[in-house]
Design a protein around this motif. Structure first.
Motif, PDB file in Angstrom:
ATOM      1  N   VAL A 150       1.075  -1.230   0.156  1.00 14.02           N
ATOM      2  CA  VAL A 150      -0.047  -0.024   0.284  1.00 14.02           C
ATOM      3  C   VAL A 150       1.092   1.281  -0.146  1.00 14.02           C
ATOM      4  CG1 VAL A 150      -1.395   1.319   1.181  1.00 14.02           C
ATOM      5  CG2 VAL A 150      -1.788  -0.950   1.415  1.00 14.02           C
ATOM      6  N   LEU A 151       1.905   1.372   1.230  1.00 20.04           N
ATOM      7  CA  LEU A 151       1.950   3.223   1.005  1.00 20.04           C
ATOM      8  C   LEU A 151       3.236   2.558  -0.130  1.00 20.04           C
ATOM      9  CD1 LEU A 151       4.959   1.965   4.772  1.00 20.04           C
ATOM     10  CD2 LEU A 151       2.972   3.886   3.812  1.00 20.04           C
ATOM     11  N   LEU A 152       4.108   1.715  -1.350  1.00 19.20           N
ATOM     12  CA  LEU A 152       4.357   1.691  -2.347  1.00 19.20           C
ATOM     13  C   LEU A 152       3.234   2.285  -3.287  1.00 19.20           C
ATOM     14  CD1 LEU A 152       6.719   1.040  -3.374  1.00 19.20           C
ATOM     15  CD2 LEU A 152       6.415  -1.142  -4.091  1.00 19.20           C
ATOM     16  N   SER A 153       2.685   1.311  -3.632  1.00 21.75           N
ATOM     17  CA  SER A 153       1.429   2.441  -4.570  1.00 21.75           C
ATOM     18  C   SER A 153       1.346   3.632  -4.400  1.00 21.75           C
ATOM     19  CB  SER A 153       0.299   1.243  -4.379  1.00 21.75           C
ATOM     20  OG  SER A 153      -0.603   1.369  -4.957  1.00 21.75           O
ATOM     21  N   ARG A 154       0.814   4.182  -2.879  1.00 19.45           N
ATOM     22  CA  ARG A 154       0.547   5.858  -2.371  1.00 19.45           C
ATOM     23  C   ARG A 154       1.210   6.454  -3.103  1.00 19.45           C
ATOM     24  NH1 ARG A 154      -2.578   5.098   2.935  1.00 19.45           N
ATOM     25  NH2 ARG A 154      -4.352   3.884   2.175  1.00 19.45           N
ATOM     26  N   ALA A 155       2.637   6.191  -2.801  1.00 20.88           N
ATOM     27  CA  ALA A 155       3.706   6.360  -3.548  1.00 20.88           C
ATOM     28  C   ALA A 155       4.399   6.758  -4.510  1.00 20.88           C
ATOM     29  CB  ALA A 155       5.257   6.209  -2.351  1.00 20.88           C
ATOM     30  N   ARG A 156       4.208   5.756  -4.956  1.00 27.41           N
ATOM     31  CA  ARG A 156       3.742   6.181  -6.754  1.00 27.41           C
ATOM     32  C   ARG A 156       3.052   6.470  -7.627  1.00 27.41           C
ATOM     33  NH1 ARG A 156       5.502  -0.935  -6.960  1.00 27.41           N
ATOM     34  NH2 ARG A 156       8.488   0.024  -7.550  1.00 27.41           N
ATOM     35  N   ASN A 157       2.048   6.683  -7.103  1.00 29.49           N
ATOM     36  CA  ASN A 157       1.032   7.345  -7.291  1.00 29.49           C
ATOM     37  C   ASN A 157       0.414   8.466  -6.948  1.00 29.49           C
ATOM     38  OD1 ASN A 157      -0.937   5.130  -8.762  1.00 29.49           O
ATOM     39  ND2 ASN A 157      -1.829   4.719  -6.695  1.00 29.49           N
ATOM     40  N   THR A 158       1.102   8.833  -5.991  1.00 29.80           N
ATOM     41  CA  THR A 158       1.338  10.652  -5.822  1.00 29.80           C
ATOM     42  C   THR A 158       2.200  11.053  -6.420  1.00 29.80           C
ATOM     43  OG1 THR A 158       1.105  10.217  -3.704  1.00 29.80           O
ATOM     44  CG2 THR A 158       1.967  12.100  -3.851  1.00 29.80           C
ATOM     45  N   LEU A 159       3.357  10.238  -6.587  1.00 28.93           N
ATOM     46  CA  LEU A 159       4.125  11.309  -7.733  1.00 28.93           C
ATOM     47  C   LEU A 159       3.951  10.806  -9.330  1.00 28.93           C
ATOM     48  CD1 LEU A 159       7.932   9.292  -6.457  1.00 28.93           C
ATOM     49  CD2 LEU A 159       6.774  11.682  -6.308  1.00 28.93           C
ATOM     50  N   ARG A 160       3.128  10.037  -9.770  1.00 22.53           N
ATOM     51  CA  ARG A 160       2.601  10.260 -10.749  1.00 22.53           C
ATOM     52  C   ARG A 160       1.844  11.226 -10.994  1.00 22.53           C
ATOM     53  NH1 ARG A 160       0.451   5.469 -11.103  1.00 22.53           N
ATOM     54  NH2 ARG A 160       2.954   4.069 -10.740  1.00 22.53           N
ATOM     55  N   THR A 161       1.225  11.536 -10.031  1.00 21.65           N
ATOM     56  CA  THR A 161      -0.526  12.658 -10.084  1.00 21.65           C
ATOM     57  C   THR A 161       0.549  13.600 -10.494  1.00 21.65           C
ATOM     58  OG1 THR A 161      -1.589  11.207  -8.911  1.00 21.65           O
ATOM     59  CG2 THR A 161      -2.178  13.388  -9.076  1.00 21.65           C
ATOM     60  N   LYS A 162       1.630  14.233  -9.346  1.00 26.71           N
ATOM     61  CA  LYS A 162       1.944  14.948  -9.852  1.00 26.71           C
ATOM     62  C   LYS A 162       3.279  15.550 -10.347  1.00 26.71           C
ATOM     63  CE  LYS A 162       1.492  15.901  -4.390  1.00 26.71           C
ATOM     64  NZ  LYS A 162       2.430  16.343  -2.849  1.00 26.71           N
ATOM     65  N   LEU A 163       3.666  14.684 -11.291  1.00 27.78           N
ATOM     66  CA  LEU A 163       4.381  14.890 -12.174  1.00 27.78           C
ATOM     67  C   LEU A 163       3.699  14.839 -13.964  1.00 27.78           C
ATOM     68  CD1 LEU A 163       7.302  12.224 -12.248  1.00 27.78           C
ATOM     69  CD2 LEU A 163       7.305  14.308 -12.127  1.00 27.78           C
TER      70      LEU A 163
END
Length: 165
Positions: A150-163
């Motif tokens: 979950v932590l890994l998925s949230r981190a990746r999704n946050t980066l993807r969204t902000k990028l």
């Protein structure tokens, strides 16, 4: 255990141990010191190492504990900046313009990673830069398998969204 067998069994783990220490400590010099301390401890206990069935897991756990001890100590700089990681997209066919764009992207990724919550940032560092398996991340962080994912998925999704913005 002879010096030669110690070198063969434990020195091959150095790159991985170093990446893990860098991911936890976020400071290259301190990570180098911690890995060196780990090797000193391993060498001092070399007679006991014969009973260790999984030397890699033992070393990863040792590094984790040394890093956590360091972070609790007054010597820790508590710098949240990502240091010591070189990102490079450069290949022989890349133009100067592409190189500049890639450098800006890397700066942006570093900045965004630093803005992640601590646990997400740590898990992402261990997975991406430390090249740790999910099981190793679970041992290092003490998180459950589901929580690591979950932590890994949230981190990746946050980066993807902000990028995207």
């Amino acid at each position: 255990m002879t010096a030669e067998s110690f070198k063969q069994q434990y020195f091959s783990l150095h790159p991985k141990l170093y990446r893990i220490a860098c991911a936890i400590i976020k400071n290259v010099e301190d990570a180098e010191d911690i890995v060196q301390d780990a090797y000193c401890k391993l060498w001092d206990d070399r007679e006991k190492l014969a009973g260790i069935h999984k030397p890699e897991a033992y070393c990863v756990t040792l590094i984790k504990h040394l890093c956590l001890d360091f972070l609790r100590s007054p010597k820790a700089s508590h710098n949240d900046d990502i240091t010591g990681y070189e990102f490079s997209f450069k290949d022989e066919t890349e133009t100067v313009e592409e190189t500049m764009i890639n450098r800006e992207t890397v700066k942006q990724i570093k900045y965004l990673m630093n803005s992640l919550p601590e646990k997400q940032r740590q898990v992402l560092h261990l997975r991406s830069f430390g090249e740790c398996s999910l099981e190793e991340i679970e041992k290092i962080t003490g998180e459950s398998p589901a929580n690591v994912r979950v932590l890994l998925s949230r981190a990746r999704n946050t980066l993807r969204t902000k990028l995207k913005y």
